[in-house]
Write a protein that holds these residues in place. Structure first.
Motif, PDB file in Angstrom:
ATOM      1  N   LEU A 187      -3.286  -0.020  -3.888  1.00 20.12           N
ATOM      2  CA  LEU A 187      -2.419  -0.071  -5.065  1.00 20.12           C
ATOM      3  C   LEU A 187      -1.250  -1.017  -4.841  1.00 20.12           C
ATOM      4  O   LEU A 187      -0.913  -1.833  -5.708  1.00 20.12           O
ATOM      5  N   PHE A 188      -0.602  -0.928  -3.672  1.00 19.55           N
ATOM      6  CA  PHE A 188       0.523  -1.803  -3.368  1.00 19.55           C
ATOM      7  C   PHE A 188       0.080  -3.257  -3.284  1.00 19.55           C
ATOM      8  O   PHE A 188       0.792  -4.168  -3.725  1.00 19.55           O
ATOM      9  N   LEU A 189      -1.115  -3.490  -2.720  1.00 24.79           N
ATOM     10  CA  LEU A 189      -1.633  -4.854  -2.626  1.00 24.79           C
ATOM     11  C   LEU A 189      -1.883  -5.441  -4.014  1.00 24.79           C
ATOM     12  O   LEU A 189      -1.553  -6.603  -4.281  1.00 24.79           O
ATOM     13  N   VAL A 190      -2.453  -4.627  -4.908  1.00 27.70           N
ATOM     14  CA  VAL A 190      -2.707  -5.094  -6.276  1.00 27.70           C
ATOM     15  C   VAL A 190      -1.390  -5.392  -6.997  1.00 27.70           C
ATOM     16  O   VAL A 190      -1.256  -6.421  -7.677  1.00 27.70           O
ATOM     17  N   ALA A 191      -0.402  -4.481  -6.853  1.00 27.04           N
ATOM     18  CA  ALA A 191       0.891  -4.696  -7.507  1.00 27.04           C
ATOM     19  C   ALA A 191       1.563  -5.967  -6.999  1.00 27.04           C
ATOM     20  O   ALA A 191       2.099  -6.765  -7.779  1.00 27.04           O
TER      21      ALA A 191
ATOM     22  N   ALA B 167      -9.529  12.910   7.047  1.00 29.68           N
ATOM     23  CA  ALA B 167     -10.268  11.990   6.174  1.00 29.68           C
ATOM     24  C   ALA B 167      -9.595  11.869   4.807  1.00 29.68           C
ATOM     25  O   ALA B 167      -9.523  10.778   4.234  1.00 29.68           O
ATOM     26  N   GLY B 168      -9.093  12.995   4.277  1.00 28.65           N
ATOM     27  CA  GLY B 168      -8.389  12.945   2.992  1.00 28.65           C
ATOM     28  C   GLY B 168      -7.125  12.115   3.066  1.00 28.65           C
ATOM     29  O   GLY B 168      -6.817  11.342   2.153  1.00 28.65           O
ATOM     30  N   ARG B 169      -6.390  12.263   4.172  1.00 23.22           N
ATOM     31  CA  ARG B 169      -5.177  11.474   4.342  1.00 23.22           C
ATOM     32  C   ARG B 169      -5.490   9.990   4.447  1.00 23.22           C
ATOM     33  O   ARG B 169      -4.761   9.144   3.911  1.00 23.22           O
ATOM     34  N   ARG B 170      -6.600   9.667   5.136  1.00 21.76           N
ATOM     35  CA  ARG B 170      -6.981   8.262   5.261  1.00 21.76           C
ATOM     36  C   ARG B 170      -7.369   7.677   3.917  1.00 21.76           C
ATOM     37  O   ARG B 170      -7.053   6.523   3.604  1.00 21.76           O
ATOM     38  N   ARG B 171      -8.065   8.466   3.081  1.00 22.56           N
ATOM     39  CA  ARG B 171      -8.419   7.979   1.748  1.00 22.56           C
ATOM     40  C   ARG B 171      -7.175   7.745   0.901  1.00 22.56           C
ATOM     41  O   ARG B 171      -7.085   6.745   0.178  1.00 22.56           O
ATOM     42  N   ILE B 172      -6.221   8.672   0.991  1.00 27.32           N
ATOM     43  CA  ILE B 172      -4.978   8.495   0.239  1.00 27.32           C
ATOM     44  C   ILE B 172      -4.217   7.268   0.738  1.00 27.32           C
ATOM     45  O   ILE B 172      -3.695   6.471  -0.051  1.00 27.32           O
ATOM     46  N   ASP B 173      -4.182   7.107   2.068  1.00 25.04           N
ATOM     47  CA  ASP B 173      -3.500   5.944   2.644  1.00 25.04           C
ATOM     48  C   ASP B 173      -4.159   4.641   2.190  1.00 25.04           C
ATOM     49  O   ASP B 173      -3.475   3.682   1.822  1.00 25.04           O
ATOM     50  N   PHE B 174      -5.487   4.595   2.191  1.00 28.44           N
ATOM     51  CA  PHE B 174      -6.198   3.391   1.753  1.00 28.44           C
ATOM     52  C   PHE B 174      -5.952   3.122   0.270  1.00 28.44           C
ATOM     53  O   PHE B 174      -5.766   1.978  -0.146  1.00 28.44           O
TER      54      PHE B 174
END
Length: 292
Positions: free
Chosen positions: A26-30, A14-21
């Motif tokens: 962040l990349f989408l916003v940039a 779950a932590g990895r999925r949150r980091i991935d999301f």
């Protein structure tokens, strides 16, 4: 014990999925910020300059009156410069890439040359303008001529063409060379009839993209003294000239709103030319990839 292990594993996933999301967001916003800024600039330019796209823009020479001004000399000067640059850059750049990849021994000197070429590909364009001013304008006494500008821009794009051509040549499998040698072909026959036809699409793409960069450069031509106001067409390689970016720079520097609109129309013409060159690179790449 196993339930504790399963719970810990679930929490880790779950932590990895949150980091991935979070990273994806962040990349989408940039990316969105860059695209939105680019679209805003394009909309602003098109809004200001689209009504100035008229036959007079292509048929008239620069003038002190915005209603009579055009960029005929700048368009023709850019095309003439490309006509001189393209064959010269192709022969020198591709020839150097073939030598470095197929003939040169892989030793310290070759690695040093390769490092210098890769470094030159990232040197600011103004440095090439200073080099062109010293070498072509002053030492070779070419003056502020079309030939001096073409030679300077050739120096600018040569490292880019060499690096892209080398990457294209490296992409050819070694088995294709071995098969050619097994049939009794010489080194040059292998290079010219097997290697180059296999990577010509990548080479042409690199050359066209390098030309599209050159046609949009201003700093090197300003350094060698390309004129900002030319009311005639160059009749020879030693004539004075101007190009589209310099003409646009001249119009932008004027305070009148009408010249600002002319500059926006010139930017639109330059963007269309660059898009056509990039499109031709894509079409050539796809065409030759189908025959490989």
């Amino acid at each position: 014990m196993s339930s504790i292990f399963i719970d810990a594993n679930r929490k880790q996933i779950a932590g990895r999925r949150r980091i991935d999301f979070s990273l994806k967001l962040l990349f989408l916003v940039a990316t969105s910020i860059g695209v939105i800024a680019l679209m805003a600039l394009l909309i602003d330019i098109i809004t200001d300059g689209i009504h100035m796209i008229r036959p007079e823009l292509f048929n008239n020479f620069p003038s002190r009156k915005a209603s009579e001004a055009g960029m005929k000399s700048a368009i023709v000067g850019s095309l003439y410069m490309l006509l001189i640059m393209t064959p010269l850059s192709f022969l020198l750049g591709v020839g150097a890439a073939i030598y470095l990849e197929e003939y040169a021994k892989k030793n310290r000197i070759t690695r040093m040359i390769q490092l210098n070429i890769s470094t030159l590909a990232g040197v600011p364009s103004i440095v090439y303008g200073i080099l062109g001013l010293t070498l072509f304008v002053r030492e070779l006494h070419l003056g502020r001529s079309l030939l001096a500008g073409s030679f300077t821009m050739t120096l600018l794009v040569l490292p880019i063409i060499i690096v892209s051509a080398q990457e294209a040549i490296r992409s050819v499998p070694k088995s294709r060379r071995d098969a050619s040698y097994a049939l009794g072909a010489t080194k040059w026959q292998t290079v010219s009839r097997s290697v180059l036809p296999s990577c010509i699409s990548g080479i042409l793409t690199g050359v066209i993209l390098a030309m599209s960069r050159a046609i949009g450069e201003t700093a090197p031509l300003v350094m060698i003294g390309a004129l900002t106001f030319v009311a005639f067409l160059p009749t020879g390689p030693l004539d004075s000239f101007t190009v589209m970016p310099i003409q646009i720079y001249n119009w932008v520097s004027r305070p009148q709103a009408s010249f600002q609109e002319l500059a926006a129309s010139g930017i639109i013409v330059l963007l269309v030319m660059l898009l056509l060159m990039n499109l031709s690179a894509i079409l050539l790449r796809n065409k030759y990839n189908k025959h490989i």
